[in-house]
Enzyme design. Structure first.
Site, PDB file in Angstrom:
ATOM      1  N   GLU A  57       0.841  -1.202   0.000  1.00  0.00           N
ATOM      2  CA  GLU A  57       0.000   0.000   0.000  1.00  0.00           C
ATOM      3  C   GLU A  57       0.873   1.248   0.000  1.00  0.00           C
ATOM      4  O   GLU A  57       1.869   1.326   0.722  1.00  0.00           O
ATOM      5  CB  GLU A  57      -0.938  -0.012   1.206  1.00  0.00           C
ATOM      6  CG  GLU A  57      -2.147  -0.893   0.933  1.00  0.00           C
ATOM      7  CD  GLU A  57      -2.778  -1.447   2.184  1.00  0.00           C
ATOM      8  OE1 GLU A  57      -2.018  -1.957   3.025  1.00  0.00           O
ATOM      9  OE2 GLU A  57      -4.002  -1.378   2.311  1.00  0.00           O
ATOM     10  N   LYS A  80      -6.473  -4.979 -23.645  1.00  0.00           N
ATOM     11  CA  LYS A  80      -7.165  -5.053 -24.942  1.00  0.00           C
ATOM     12  C   LYS A  80      -6.092  -4.986 -26.032  1.00  0.00           C
ATOM     13  O   LYS A  80      -5.280  -5.901 -26.137  1.00  0.00           O
ATOM     14  CB  LYS A  80      -8.225  -3.951 -25.030  1.00  0.00           C
ATOM     15  CG  LYS A  80      -9.305  -4.077 -23.940  1.00  0.00           C
ATOM     16  CD  LYS A  80     -10.417  -3.082 -24.118  1.00  0.00           C
ATOM     17  CE  LYS A  80     -11.557  -3.303 -23.147  1.00  0.00           C
ATOM     18  NZ  LYS A  80     -11.405  -2.605 -21.859  1.00  0.00           N
TER      19      LYS A  80
HETATM   20  N1  DSN Z   1     -15.996  -5.000 -21.429  1.00  0.00           N
HETATM   21  C1  DSN Z   1     -15.256  -4.065 -22.233  1.00  0.00           C
HETATM   22  C2  DSN Z   1     -15.496  -4.276 -23.677  1.00  0.00           C
HETATM   23  O1  DSN Z   1     -15.699  -5.419 -24.058  1.00  0.00           O
HETATM   24  O2  DSN Z   1     -15.465  -3.357 -24.459  1.00  0.00           O
HETATM   25  C3  DSN Z   1     -15.517  -2.686 -21.844  1.00  0.00           C
HETATM   26  O3  DSN Z   1     -15.353  -2.582 -20.477  1.00  0.00           O
END
Ligand code: DSN
Length: 447
Positions: free
Chosen positions: A55, A227
């Site tokens: 922390e 992503k």
């Molecule tokens: N769940 C994500 C997506 O698939 O775009 C966004 O948070």
């Protein structure tokens, strides 16, 4: 997965993990927010770093023994700053939704007006949707897309002038065109609002030079790391030079909002994986990867349209394609999602602009190319996949969602049963498995 300790200790979880690996290998992962991290990233995550409490922030911890943890976290911070060319980065948010909440709490007070893109137009839950806490503790004024699928900038400008928001979000989860950072900066600046760019979907494209960066326009940039960034599940909250000029304490406010405001101990094993993913993203290979994601998405879009599918905005310039299934009837997204799953292709049902059905039974499907591009697939494969998707969607044309809501789940169950036995979908699945076998996934993990 040779020499597995997990197999010996917990066969049930081991089995599920093995099955999931096989599912990822044999199918086409086309959910545009998913990707395959490198084994180096996974090694960092599955490490002794998971044992440690830390922390606080590097050199300012509430627990002892953080010398090496500081190296990990400071490296992640420095790499994020370098890669996105920003003066401040926080790497501790557990994922995108808490990261966005931290942005609100550092810039707004409960009850303040905020603006974001409407969820069913392609915005994100945390940009002020009514079922999200962000739409409940702030006064949310959503902007929309026009009938052609492009963001309605003039509406956003008018709403901002009328409502004087404290914070405006630019960024979407289902949008196939460039995010208009410059236009939103003009709107935010004209009313003195903070502009936060949520680039979770396109961060890898920004790094690769395949999408404009918001760094000169937004005050804050938030991105998830799993992503197009191809890292572990986490988030970066960054303050730009412009943000620092507006409020020199903004970085400090965000840090304090994350800890101690919202979170406890950071997940340093994940932060290590983020650091490694940021290193990978700084290479020429990653630049080529990001550019190929877009080339693949464009090739996929062309193939889908050549095979008779209708696309929102008639194509794409990023990593994503949004199929409008209304020529087959409204509310067909769930049917298409399942038919494609039977054929070995994972996508998600999605609303389309001016959705004629409902968010739960929407009229579109959202798909993208980041994961397939990681696997090494190129335009030729996209051309084939576009044809397979169109053929699979053709199999749902005689099904339509009952008007009576009570009848819907029984109808869907019957559809699923029939789709599971559909010979055309079975043949397409065979074709998908053959295609996937040409692009082995995680060969080092063995069988
Ligand atoms: N769940 C994500 C997506 O698939 O775009 C966004 O948070």
């Amino acid at each position: 997965m040779a020499d597995s300790k997990l197999q010996a200790r917990d066969p049930k979880i081991y089995e599920a993990l093995k099955n999931e690996l096989q599912r990822q290998r044999e199918g086409l992962e086309m959910i545009p927010s998913e990707n395959f991290t490198s084994l180096a990233v996974m090694e960092a995550m599955g490490s002794v770093l998971t044992n440690k409490y830390s922390e606080g922030y590097p050199s300012h911890r509430y627990y002892g023994g953080n010398h090496f943890i500081d190296v990990v976290e400071q490296t992640a911070i420095d790499r994020a700053k370098e890669l996105f060319k920003v003066p401040h980065a926080n790497v501790q948010a557990y994922s995108g939704s808490p990261a966005n909440l931290a942005v609100y709490l550092a810039t707004c007070k409960p009850g303040d007006v905020i603006m974001g893109m409407n969820l069913t137009d392609g915005g994100h839950l945390t940009h002020g949707w009514k079922t999200s806490v962000t739409g409940q503790i702030f006064k949310s004024v959503p902007y929309h897309v026009k009938a052609d699928g492009y963001i309605d900038i003039e509406e956003a400008r008018k709403l901002a002038q009328e409502n004087k928001p404290k914070l405006i979000w630019v960024g979407c989860t289902a949008y196939t065109r460039e995010f208009p950072f410059k236009e939103f900066a003009e709107i935010a600046d004209s009313v003195g609002a903070y502009l936060a760019a949520d680039i979770s979907h396109i961060a890898g494209l920004v790094v690769a030079g395949a999408h404009e960066s918001p760094k000169d326009y937004a005050h804050v940039i938030m991105t998830t790391t799993h992503k197009t960034m191809r890292g572990p599940r986490g988030a970066l909250i960054m303050v730009t030079e412009k943000g620092m000029r507006k409020d020199p304490e903004l970085g400090e406010k965000i840090n304090k909002t994350i800890f101690p405001g919202m979170q406890g101990g950071p997940h340093e094993n994940v932060i290590a994986g983020i650091a490694t993913a940021l290193l990978e993203a700084s290479t020429p290979d990653f630049r080529e990867y990001g550019q190929q994601i877009v080339r693949n998405a464009k090739a996929l879009a062309s193939s889908l349209m050549a095979n008779g599918m209708k696309l929102v905005t008639d194509g794409t310039v990023n990593h994503m394609v949004l199929i409008d299934l209304t020529p087959l009837g409204k509310g067909k997204g769930a049917f298409a999602e399942y038919a494609l799953e039977v054929a070995g292709i994972t996508v998600n049902k999605n609303t389309i602009p001016k959705e004629p059905a409902s968010p739960f039974y929407p009229s579109g499907v959202r798909l993208g190319t980041p994961a397939l591009t990681t696997r090494g697939m190129r335009e030729q494969e996209m051309n084939q996949i576009g044809r397979i998707i169109a053929e699979a969607c053709n199999e749902i044309k005689y099904y339509s969602m009952p008007e009576n809501k009570e009848e819907r789940s029984a109808y869907l169950a019957k559809f699923r049963d029939e789709a599971g036995k559909n010979p055309k979908l079975q043949a397409l699945k065979k074709e998908v498995i053959e295609l996937c076998a040409k692009f082995p996934l995680y060969p080092d993990l063995g069988s």
